[in-house]
Structures are given as structure tokens and as C-alpha cells.
Design a protein around this motif. Sequence first.
Motif, mmCIF file in Angstrom:
data_model
loop_
_atom_site.group_PDB
_atom_site.id
_atom_site.type_symbol
_atom_site.label_atom_id
_atom_site.label_comp_id
_atom_site.label_asym_id
_atom_site.label_seq_id
_atom_site.Cartn_x
_atom_site.Cartn_y
_atom_site.Cartn_z
ATOM 1 N N ALA A 229 0.826 -1.406 0.017
ATOM 2 C CA ALA A 229 -0.131 0.017 0.238
ATOM 3 C C ALA A 229 0.819 1.314 0.110
ATOM 4 O O ALA A 229 0.200 2.223 0.122
ATOM 5 C CB ALA A 229 -0.860 0.073 1.085
ATOM 6 N N PRO A 255 -7.151 -9.652 -1.734
ATOM 7 C CA PRO A 255 -7.840 -8.207 -1.451
ATOM 8 C C PRO A 255 -6.404 -7.128 -1.462
ATOM 9 O O PRO A 255 -6.887 -6.071 -1.599
ATOM 10 C CB PRO A 255 -7.931 -8.278 0.259
ATOM 11 C CG PRO A 255 -8.104 -9.796 0.158
ATOM 12 C CD PRO A 255 -7.333 -10.567 -0.465
ATOM 13 N N ALA A 256 -5.459 -7.430 -1.193
ATOM 14 C CA ALA A 256 -4.210 -6.532 -1.249
ATOM 15 C C ALA A 256 -3.881 -6.047 -2.585
ATOM 16 O O ALA A 256 -3.954 -4.981 -2.899
ATOM 17 C CB ALA A 256 -3.089 -6.850 -0.549
ATOM 18 N N ALA A 259 -6.864 -3.787 -4.064
ATOM 19 C CA ALA A 259 -6.611 -2.567 -3.295
ATOM 20 C C ALA A 259 -5.656 -1.794 -3.991
ATOM 21 O O ALA A 259 -5.823 -0.388 -4.022
ATOM 22 C CB ALA A 259 -6.301 -2.908 -1.781
ATOM 23 N N LYS A 262 -7.402 -0.244 -6.604
ATOM 24 C CA LYS A 262 -8.345 0.922 -6.329
ATOM 25 C C LYS A 262 -7.693 2.275 -6.082
ATOM 26 O O LYS A 262 -8.371 3.063 -5.961
ATOM 27 C CB LYS A 262 -9.023 0.274 -5.046
ATOM 28 C CG LYS A 262 -10.024 -0.812 -5.073
ATOM 29 C CD LYS A 262 -10.560 -1.071 -3.720
ATOM 30 C CE LYS A 262 -11.734 -2.235 -4.042
ATOM 31 N NZ LYS A 262 -12.376 -2.713 -2.652
ATOM 32 N N ARG A 263 -6.512 2.221 -5.842
ATOM 33 C CA ARG A 263 -5.800 3.477 -5.443
ATOM 34 C C ARG A 263 -5.114 4.488 -6.684
ATOM 35 O O ARG A 263 -4.480 3.874 -7.159
ATOM 36 C CB ARG A 263 -4.622 3.392 -4.270
ATOM 37 C CG ARG A 263 -5.171 2.610 -2.832
ATOM 38 C CD ARG A 263 -4.092 2.507 -2.079
ATOM 39 N NE ARG A 263 -4.500 1.606 -0.987
ATOM 40 C CZ ARG A 263 -3.987 0.303 -0.667
ATOM 41 N NH1 ARG A 263 -3.196 -0.412 -1.841
ATOM 42 N NH2 ARG A 263 -4.426 -0.332 0.314
ATOM 43 N N LEU A 292 -14.973 -3.311 -9.211
ATOM 44 C CA LEU A 292 -14.051 -2.083 -9.389
ATOM 45 C C LEU A 292 -14.224 -1.545 -10.790
ATOM 46 O O LEU A 292 -14.301 -0.382 -10.864
ATOM 47 C CB LEU A 292 -12.655 -2.611 -9.043
ATOM 48 C CG LEU A 292 -11.594 -1.476 -9.156
ATOM 49 C CD1 LEU A 292 -12.085 -0.233 -8.106
ATOM 50 C CD2 LEU A 292 -10.220 -2.079 -8.815
#
Length: 559
Positions: A229, A255-256, A259, A262-263, A292
Motif C-alpha cells: 500500500a 484483497p491487497a 486494493a 483501487k488507489r 471495481l
Amino acid sequence: MNERNRDRILQGLNRKPRAIVKLLAGTVVVGSGMLQATGCNKPAATEAPVVAPPVVAKPVVIAAGISPKEAWEKLVRQAQTEIEADRVDEAQRQMDALATVYVAPKLPDEAQQKELAALTKQLQDKRKALLAQDRAAKLTEAKNLLKEGKYTEASAAVSFVLNRAPTLEQESLAKSLNSAIDEARRARNLMQNSMRFLASDNPREVDAARIELPRQADVSMPLLVEASADAAKPKLVGRALSLMVQLDRPALAIPAMVAVLKRPEQKESWPDAIQALERLNRPGAGEPLLALALEATTPEGQIAALTALSKVTDTPPRTVVALLPLLEANGPALAAALMACGQAVQALDQTDLTAYRNLDVALSAEDEKRLAALPQRLLKLAAGGEEGLSPEAAQQAKTLAIATHLLSAEPLKGVKVLRAGSELPESPAAAVVDGVWNTIEPASMWCYPVTGRGTIMLDLGAERTVTGVRIWNLNNASAATLGWKEVRVIVSIDPSEVRSPKLGLVAPAPGVATTADYSVTIPVNFQRGRYVEVSANSLWTTPTGEGNSGLAEIQILGF
């Protein structure tokens, strides 16, 4: 009711703080209902009781002028309903209200007192059962938090159990979890150095981290998720994602990886996340990626999500229907949407969309209208008949059109033999692409000794989309001929690359020159590449097991 008897009843309730009971002008308010007495035994107008809903019970409303016995029975029934629904606090309020039903010197009779004692016991048992469930749930939560590397939260969950009279088994498990948390904390501190090495610009330190981190996967995995992240360190993110694939913990990794997509601030790391999801090759990403793609606020984000969706193993059945609006428009995400739909059609065998084959989703009237218009839209896109259409979108439209049987794949032209494992001078490897299959002439077939290497690589001349390999087996009447049986096909961009092999079975040739087509097509599922390697995994046998082998003809199907 005298004070002594009143206290004796209240002490048996084993309750939380009592509900507020108002005694005003002869009116007793109980929960959301009323016990009304209007003085001098003069009954007020009777109110209809409120009927409790079948699932969520509410406190009863006692009609005006109702007798204490009837009020008691209603409150007991309501308390039992609340206990059965696991609403113990609501049940307690109903039981608190029971203490106000009788006014001194009138007392509950013996049967009512036994009923109250039984109800109190039932409530106590329910509280114990719910507390036991809470403890079990907290232990499960603590285990999951430990796996996620959330040690503080895991410790808090364990403390909850230990402070609430756990069973011996629960206490033992809680203490074991505490020890595991402490050990994981110590290991995490040691792993922090390896994580710093992973972010280093020194290749030797990076290599050291890649060796050390997998040794304690349970500890390093949460650290890698945390590192993935870090928008300020895209190199670290890429390395972390790669190691997450190696550690193969999909419950944390998927999920990571999603994610990251998503950013917006991690745009530079999106290709790494897409590649990691493809390499991980585990179910769990399909539905989040589709969501998404539908929720993305930028074309770049939508394209990244759709590209990732086209590479995962669990494409949702609703993919094509959900993406129909994107297929209708010539937007920037069209090519990626077509690619994701192509993957869904192949993976889920949704090859006949107009017949709704394997769609398994509820279709609105608008969905049906769009599906009916899709074939013409695909044919127009595949032909390049849209102004401003990108070559990639046209290619993906053609892929989807072929996958749904709107178009047929054709033999590619200009295919040449790059190399072969072995050949006989009178039957060279180049003969497999001479266009002649219905013959028994050695010069029109590729032959080699069975002791030779049965493999051949074909050059398509440029990167193309391959949908299948069509093979005609060695067609020779001689008993000393061994044709191919099990065949392996590899499509690659580089001649040295080996990935995604496809296997097939080839039937023996008839042994005579014939016009009956005896070829076998091995599907390749729309792989892109310039080179196609075809190899024999096994041969059809002869009595002697000696002689020659080979093929009569090979065609590469695609576009």
C-alpha cells in the motif's frame, strides 16, 4: 405489597438496571405499553393491544382496565419471546415490569412466583449461552487478526475471552493464542530488517530479503500486505506483490492486490498488481474486480480493473451482461471490456449469448435488447468499421466474435518452419506447411526416425492471435510408421519461451490417399504469439516399435 415481599421478588430477577416505571395519576407505564387504572375501579375505554411482528417482537401494550393477572401473562409471554430471539436486555425490561403488576397487599400467587423463577433461570441460561458464543467468536476473530498481523487487536480479542469466565478449553486456547501473538511480535521485529532490505537499491540486499521473508510466511505476509500500500515506493510494491504470489496466501494476497488497483495514487503499480493476480492464479478476485471496473471514476482505473479481470480464473457469470453498456460505446475502455468478455465467454462456456447459454443471471428487458444487438455490433467492430476504433479493440472484438461462433478462425498464411527436432532428407519438416494433406507421398509429409526428437517450431511471421492448431497425422500405409498420438502445443512471443501448454489427442491416419478430412484441431484459446511449438508426447505403436514418425500437415488457425 409490603417491602419485604417486594424485595424478595426483585432479588430473584438477577437483572441489569431496572426499566423506569412511572406511577402518575393512577397510570403505570410499562415499556412502550400502558397499564391504566382510572380510579374508583372505573375502567377506561379499552385499547386494542399492539400485535408483535413475527420476527422482531416489541413490548406489548396492555389495554386499559386489564387485570393484574392478564398483565402478568402478557409480560411473561413477551419476555419469553425476547429470550427466544436472543434479545436478553429487552427480556430483562419485561421482567422488571413484572415487579410493578401487583400492588400491596396483593402478591403474585405461588404459580406465578414459580413461573417467574423459571423465567429468570431461562434468562440466565440464555445470557450464559450468548456469552459462550461471544467468547467463541472472539477466539475466531483473534486467530484471523493474528494471520493478518494485527497483533494489538488480536490481544484485545483474547483478553475479552479471558475476562469473561471462559471454559477450560477456551482458556487454554486463549493462552495459546497469546503466546503465538507474542512470538509473532518478536518475529515481526526481526523481519522488519528484511523488509528494509526489500526496499533497498542494493540488489544483494533485495536478494537476501527474498530468501529470508518466505522462511516465516505467516509473519512476513502481513508486512508484505502493508508494504503493497506504500504509494511512495512503487519498486517496493512490485517486489512485495511478487513475494505475495510466492507465499501463496490468497485470502490476504487477493484483497491487497485488488486494493492497489483501487488507489489512484498507486497508478504506477497497477501493472504489477495485474501481473501478480494472473500469476497467483487463485479464485477470489473476479467479483471484486468486476465491481471495481463498474465503479471506477477514471478511464485508466477502469481499463486496469478490466485488464485484471480478463486474466483471473473466476470471472463472474454476470460479466458480459454487466459490461454491455461499455461494449455499446467507443470509449477508451472498449478494448479492455471486450477482452474481459472474451475471457468470460471462454471460461464459462457462454458461447451462445443470444440463447443466454450459461449466463445464469436475471436479465432485464434492457439487457435482452442489448444482447440481441451484440452480434451485429461485434461483427462491425471486428471488421474495423468504426471511426477512431483502435486496432486492439478490433482485435478483441474479433476474438469475442470467434468465441461466440459469429466468425470462424481461418488458417494463417505465410507460416514457415523455424526448426525441427529431426527429419529425413526425402521428407523434410517444411512439408508440413505445403498445403497438401490428402496424400501418401513421402515428399509431402514430414518424417523422422522414431529415435529422433519429435518437435517442430513454426514462425507465424508476426505476433498473431492463435485459436487452434489443426493436425493431419503421418499418412503412410507402411507398418513401420508410427504416427503421433498425444500432442503438446505452446504459443509464445519468444521462441525460447514456454508457457501455457495445450494438450490434445491425434487420431491415426487412414494410410491411403483420401478426400475425407481426418484432421484433429487442438484448441488454443486465443493466445497471442509469433511462434508455435508442436511436440509429440507419445506415438501410436506398431508391432516392432521401430520405423519413422512425423506428420502430414499442420495448419495454425487464428487471425
